[in-house]
Design a protein around this motif. Structure first.
Motif, PDB file in Angstrom:
ATOM      1  N   THR A 160      65.902  57.905  32.143  1.00 41.60           N
ATOM      2  CA  THR A 160      67.207  57.575  31.560  1.00 41.60           C
ATOM      3  C   THR A 160      68.318  58.378  32.234  1.00 41.60           C
ATOM      4  O   THR A 160      69.423  57.862  32.419  1.00 41.60           O
ATOM      5  CB  THR A 160      67.229  57.811  30.042  1.00 41.60           C
ATOM      6  OG1 THR A 160      66.893  59.171  29.771  1.00 41.60           O
ATOM      7  CG2 THR A 160      66.264  56.890  29.332  1.00 41.60           C
ATOM      8  N   ASP A 161      68.026  59.613  32.610  1.00 41.63           N
ATOM      9  CA  ASP A 161      69.021  60.408  33.332  1.00 41.63           C
ATOM     10  C   ASP A 161      69.334  59.797  34.697  1.00 41.63           C
ATOM     11  O   ASP A 161      70.490  59.781  35.131  1.00 41.63           O
ATOM     12  CB  ASP A 161      68.529  61.848  33.521  1.00 41.63           C
ATOM     13  CG  ASP A 161      68.447  62.620  32.220  1.00 41.63           C
ATOM     14  OD1 ASP A 161      69.067  62.173  31.232  1.00 41.63           O
ATOM     15  OD2 ASP A 161      67.754  63.658  32.195  1.00 41.63           O
ATOM     16  N   ILE A 162      68.298  59.309  35.378  1.00 39.95           N
ATOM     17  CA  ILE A 162      68.494  58.686  36.688  1.00 39.95           C
ATOM     18  C   ILE A 162      69.344  57.429  36.555  1.00 39.95           C
ATOM     19  O   ILE A 162      70.219  57.167  37.369  1.00 39.95           O
ATOM     20  CB  ILE A 162      67.131  58.361  37.342  1.00 39.95           C
ATOM     21  CG1 ILE A 162      66.439  59.650  37.778  1.00 39.95           C
ATOM     22  CG2 ILE A 162      67.302  57.433  38.531  1.00 39.95           C
ATOM     23  CD1 ILE A 162      65.019  59.457  38.232  1.00 39.95           C
ATOM     24  N   TRP A 163      69.101  56.634  35.521  1.00 41.43           N
ATOM     25  CA  TRP A 163      69.859  55.401  35.338  1.00 41.43           C
ATOM     26  C   TRP A 163      71.321  55.687  35.009  1.00 41.43           C
ATOM     27  O   TRP A 163      72.186  54.879  35.298  1.00 41.43           O
ATOM     28  CB  TRP A 163      69.226  54.546  34.244  1.00 41.43           C
ATOM     29  CG  TRP A 163      68.128  53.694  34.780  1.00 41.43           C
ATOM     30  CD1 TRP A 163      66.927  54.123  35.248  1.00 41.43           C
ATOM     31  CD2 TRP A 163      68.128  52.279  34.942  1.00 41.43           C
ATOM     32  NE1 TRP A 163      66.175  53.071  35.676  1.00 41.43           N
ATOM     33  CE2 TRP A 163      66.892  51.920  35.495  1.00 41.43           C
ATOM     34  CE3 TRP A 163      69.061  51.293  34.655  1.00 41.43           C
ATOM     35  CZ2 TRP A 163      66.564  50.612  35.778  1.00 41.43           C
ATOM     36  CZ3 TRP A 163      68.715  49.981  34.936  1.00 41.43           C
ATOM     37  CH2 TRP A 163      67.488  49.651  35.491  1.00 41.43           C
ATOM     38  N   ARG A 164      71.601  56.832  34.408  1.00 41.08           N
ATOM     39  CA  ARG A 164      72.975  57.147  34.025  1.00 41.08           C
ATOM     40  C   ARG A 164      73.787  57.753  35.155  1.00 41.08           C
ATOM     41  O   ARG A 164      75.000  57.599  35.203  1.00 41.08           O
ATOM     42  CB  ARG A 164      72.973  58.128  32.849  1.00 41.08           C
ATOM     43  CG  ARG A 164      72.527  57.512  31.573  1.00 41.08           C
ATOM     44  CD  ARG A 164      72.602  58.519  30.459  1.00 41.08           C
ATOM     45  NE  ARG A 164      72.005  57.970  29.260  1.00 41.08           N
ATOM     46  CZ  ARG A 164      71.318  58.667  28.392  1.00 41.08           C
ATOM     47  NH1 ARG A 164      71.142  59.958  28.568  1.00 41.08           N
ATOM     48  NH2 ARG A 164      70.802  58.091  27.327  1.00 41.08           N
ATOM     49  N   SER A 165      73.149  58.488  36.060  1.00 41.60           N
ATOM     50  CA  SER A 165      73.920  59.271  37.018  1.00 41.60           C
ATOM     51  C   SER A 165      73.283  59.258  38.406  1.00 41.60           C
ATOM     52  O   SER A 165      72.092  59.534  38.557  1.00 41.60           O
ATOM     53  CB  SER A 165      74.025  60.713  36.523  1.00 41.60           C
ATOM     54  OG  SER A 165      74.576  61.543  37.501  1.00 41.60           O
ATOM     55  N   ALA A 166      74.092  58.963  39.405  1.00 40.77           N
ATOM     56  CA  ALA A 166      73.617  59.006  40.790  1.00 40.77           C
ATOM     57  C   ALA A 166      73.356  60.439  41.225  1.00 40.77           C
ATOM     58  O   ALA A 166      72.477  60.702  42.048  1.00 40.77           O
ATOM     59  CB  ALA A 166      74.629  58.344  41.705  1.00 40.77           C
ATOM     60  N   ARG A 167      74.109  61.386  40.674  1.00 43.01           N
ATOM     61  CA  ARG A 167      73.932  62.792  41.030  1.00 43.01           C
ATOM     62  C   ARG A 167      72.561  63.303  40.612  1.00 43.01           C
ATOM     63  O   ARG A 167      71.913  64.063  41.344  1.00 43.01           O
ATOM     64  CB  ARG A 167      75.028  63.622  40.386  1.00 43.01           C
ATOM     65  CG  ARG A 167      75.050  65.051  40.867  1.00 43.01           C
ATOM     66  CD  ARG A 167      76.236  65.826  40.298  1.00 43.01           C
ATOM     67  NE  ARG A 167      75.789  67.158  39.970  1.00 43.01           N
ATOM     68  CZ  ARG A 167      75.352  67.539  38.767  1.00 43.01           C
ATOM     69  NH1 ARG A 167      75.350  66.711  37.768  1.00 43.01           N
ATOM     70  NH2 ARG A 167      74.961  68.763  38.566  1.00 43.01           N
TER      71      ARG A 167
END
Length: 128
Positions: free
Chosen positions: A21-28
């Motif tokens: 979910t973190d990957i889906w929210r942020s490219a960084r």
């Protein structure tokens, strides 16, 4: 021992789902995870492919958790509940194998794009 293995698989599933979910929210966050995978003996495109396929890895880990959790119940033969747990385990293994094929296509070709994080959909796959 089986209880600890079940606990480890379940907690790993939760951790992978959270990280996905973190990957889906942020490219960084995706870039940070690619940097964390530097210790793997792979090239940068392969590491990016692994991060692109992280959602599929989480699904595979949930399938492994189901198989480990229900294994004590389908080990007993001759009982009708054992047949149910055996079928549940078989379905989980089939889903795991199907997701592994999709994971390979995401890593190699970045297809299908709907299972890849939106900010990573324009990237090229390992072979394309």
């Amino acid at each position: 021992m089986r209880l600890w293995l079940s606990y480890f698989a379940f907690m790993s599933s939760i951790g992978l789902t959270n990280r996905t979910t973190d990957i889906w929210r942020s490219a960084r966050v995706a870039d940070d995870i690619v940097l964390a995978f530097r210790s793997l003996p792979l090239g940068d495109p392969a590491r990016r492919g692994l991060v692109r396929a992280m959602a599929l890895v989480a699904i595979q880990m949930w399938c492994v958790s189901v198989v480990i959790a229900v294994s004590p119940w389908f080990a007993a033969e001759g009982e009708s509940p054992a047949a149910f747990w055996g079928y549940l385990s078989m379905v989980a293994i089939l889903v795991l194998l199907a997701v592994a094929v999709v994971e390979a296509t995401v890593i190699l070709f970045n297809r299908p794009r709907n299972v890849v994080a939106p900010h990573m959909r324009a990237e090229r796959g390992l072979l394309r």
